[in-house]
Design a protein around this motif. Structure first.
Motif, PDB file in Angstrom:
ATOM      1  N   ILE A   3       0.728  -0.887  -6.594  1.00 37.53           N
ATOM      2  CA  ILE A   3       1.413   0.018  -7.144  1.00 37.53           C
ATOM      3  C   ILE A   3       2.853  -0.160  -7.396  1.00 37.53           C
ATOM      4  O   ILE A   3       3.742  -0.543  -6.283  1.00 37.53           O
ATOM      5  CB  ILE A   3       1.027   1.040  -6.239  1.00 37.53           C
ATOM      6  CG1 ILE A   3      -0.549   1.330  -6.066  1.00 37.53           C
ATOM      7  CG2 ILE A   3       1.728   2.642  -6.730  1.00 37.53           C
ATOM      8  CD1 ILE A   3      -0.478   2.445  -5.073  1.00 37.53           C
ATOM      9  N   CYS A   5       6.527   0.988  -7.647  1.00 38.63           N
ATOM     10  CA  CYS A   5       7.271   2.140  -7.530  1.00 38.63           C
ATOM     11  C   CYS A   5       8.612   1.942  -7.351  1.00 38.63           C
ATOM     12  O   CYS A   5       9.195   0.914  -7.470  1.00 38.63           O
ATOM     13  CB  CYS A   5       6.685   2.682  -5.968  1.00 38.63           C
ATOM     14  SG  CYS A   5       6.935   1.534  -4.735  1.00 38.63           S
ATOM     15  N   ASP A  50       4.198   3.698 -11.253  1.00 36.24           N
ATOM     16  CA  ASP A  50       3.411   4.474 -10.990  1.00 36.24           C
ATOM     17  C   ASP A  50       3.480   5.297 -10.003  1.00 36.24           C
ATOM     18  O   ASP A  50       3.024   6.625 -10.088  1.00 36.24           O
ATOM     19  CB  ASP A  50       2.287   3.302 -10.075  1.00 36.24           C
ATOM     20  CG  ASP A  50       1.732   2.228 -11.367  1.00 36.24           C
ATOM     21  OD1 ASP A  50       1.392   2.547 -12.135  1.00 36.24           O
ATOM     22  OD2 ASP A  50       1.564   1.170 -10.723  1.00 36.24           O
ATOM     23  N   LEU A  51       4.687   5.103  -9.328  1.00 34.43           N
ATOM     24  CA  LEU A  51       4.909   5.804  -7.872  1.00 34.43           C
ATOM     25  C   LEU A  51       6.378   6.247  -7.634  1.00 34.43           C
ATOM     26  O   LEU A  51       7.005   4.970  -7.922  1.00 34.43           O
ATOM     27  CB  LEU A  51       4.085   5.510  -6.796  1.00 34.43           C
ATOM     28  CG  LEU A  51       4.145   6.308  -5.365  1.00 34.43           C
ATOM     29  CD1 LEU A  51       3.427   7.622  -5.718  1.00 34.43           C
ATOM     30  CD2 LEU A  51       3.470   5.258  -4.201  1.00 34.43           C
ATOM     31  N   TYR A 120      -2.604   4.811  -3.247  1.00 36.01           N
ATOM     32  CA  TYR A 120      -3.593   3.795  -3.469  1.00 36.01           C
ATOM     33  C   TYR A 120      -5.065   4.158  -3.870  1.00 36.01           C
ATOM     34  O   TYR A 120      -5.530   3.818  -4.819  1.00 36.01           O
ATOM     35  CB  TYR A 120      -3.731   2.743  -2.284  1.00 36.01           C
ATOM     36  CG  TYR A 120      -4.462   1.749  -2.391  1.00 36.01           C
ATOM     37  CD1 TYR A 120      -3.999   0.562  -3.008  1.00 36.01           C
ATOM     38  CD2 TYR A 120      -5.885   1.463  -2.254  1.00 36.01           C
ATOM     39  CE1 TYR A 120      -4.840  -0.773  -3.181  1.00 36.01           C
ATOM     40  CE2 TYR A 120      -6.661   0.441  -2.477  1.00 36.01           C
ATOM     41  CZ  TYR A 120      -6.015  -0.585  -2.876  1.00 36.01           C
ATOM     42  OH  TYR A 120      -6.730  -1.740  -2.975  1.00 36.01           O
ATOM     43  N   TYR A 123      -5.121   5.761  -7.433  1.00 37.46           N
ATOM     44  CA  TYR A 123      -4.990   4.803  -8.587  1.00 37.46           C
ATOM     45  C   TYR A 123      -6.245   3.911  -8.582  1.00 37.46           C
ATOM     46  O   TYR A 123      -6.691   3.311  -9.599  1.00 37.46           O
ATOM     47  CB  TYR A 123      -3.669   3.985  -8.597  1.00 37.46           C
ATOM     48  CG  TYR A 123      -2.658   4.326  -9.008  1.00 37.46           C
ATOM     49  CD1 TYR A 123      -2.684   4.697 -10.424  1.00 37.46           C
ATOM     50  CD2 TYR A 123      -1.797   5.255  -8.123  1.00 37.46           C
ATOM     51  CE1 TYR A 123      -1.267   5.439 -11.037  1.00 37.46           C
ATOM     52  CE2 TYR A 123      -0.625   5.736  -8.987  1.00 37.46           C
ATOM     53  CZ  TYR A 123      -0.392   5.995 -10.270  1.00 37.46           C
ATOM     54  OH  TYR A 123       0.587   6.407 -10.923  1.00 37.46           O
TER      55      TYR A 123
END
Length: 246
Positions: A3, A5, A50-51, A120, A123
């Motif tokens: 991920i 971020c 993503d984050l 997590y 996704y």
């Protein structure tokens, strides 16, 4: 699965802590960190993330204001948010902007990991759903392509080959004198097609294996068209040919 971020916090110690926690979490990758939300917004507008680990109380542009801006983005493009703040009165507002979780300072690594695991799992489910959708698309015997201002149903077995043409692709069909011109990338086109029938043989060409008439060295003949196999795709094509010749 990793991920991507970023971390945003105007307090140096808090930013160092969140950075440390991200770096020791195997499924997280820190792309950037910022001490103000305006710089973070500029980065998010130019990069896919993503984050976002996001502090709320910051000068100029608060974390909540940034979250509202991101919430207005396309659903498939906007990053998910985990708020990190010393003030619990923002929890309700956090859920209004679809925040994934809410870490109340000071928080431990255990609490951080629990929130990150939510991301997590989110996704992971999204990736699984996308895979199932692509498999369903590939199980069909047709696709829909945008041609001019309409969606056109195209039977897969009628496609002889596809050629890149600037930002478009030309889709050549059996028994049709002119190709269809569709606004789609070659990469996306390739993903829509079943790999057992279609093969990328050149940066500019995808062929339907069932429509090959003959092969001479690195040249594929399909009807009146001659399509060259580039070096980057030669190995996969030779593997296919070795099975074909048995």
């Amino acid at each position: 699965m990793t991920i991507n971020c970023i971390a945003v916090d105007d307090e140096p110690l808090a930013l160092d802590l969140i950075t440390k926690f991200i770096e020791q979490t195997s499924f997280l990758k820190l792309d950037a960190k910022f001490d103000n939300a305006i710089q973070a917004l500029g980065y998010l507008n130019a990069n896919e993330v993503d984050l976002v680990f996001l502090d709320i109380q910051m000068p100029d542009l608060s974390g909540m204001e940034l979250a509202r801006i991101l919430d207005g983005k396309n659903q498939n493009k906007k990053p998910r948010i985990i708020f990190t703040t010393a003030y619990n009165q923002f929890a309700i507002e956090g859920y209004k902007v679809d925040a994934l979780d809410y870490l109340l300072k000071p928080y431990s690594y255990e609490e951080f990991l629990k929130a990150s695991t939510k991301a997590y799992q989110y996704y992971e489910k999204l990736e699984s759903a996308n895979t199932e959708e692509k498999q369903l698309e590939k199980s069909l015997d047709y696709i829909f392509l945008k041609v001019e201002y309409q969606l056109v149903k195209v039977i897969l077995k009628e496609i002889t080959h596809i050629e890149a043409y600037k930002d478009y692709v030309k889709v050549f069909l059996k028994d049709k004198p002119n190709p269809l011109l569709s606004l789609i990338s070659m990469k996306n086109m390739e993903e829509m097609l079943p790999s057992d029938c279609f093969m990328r043989v050149h940066r500019s060409y995808i062929i339907n294996l069932d429509h090959i008439d003959s092969v001479a060295r690195n040249i594929i003949n399909i009807g009146k068209y001659q399509i060259s196999v580039s070096d980057n795709y030669k190995e996969d094509f030779l593997q296919f040919m070795s099975k074909w010749m048995k």
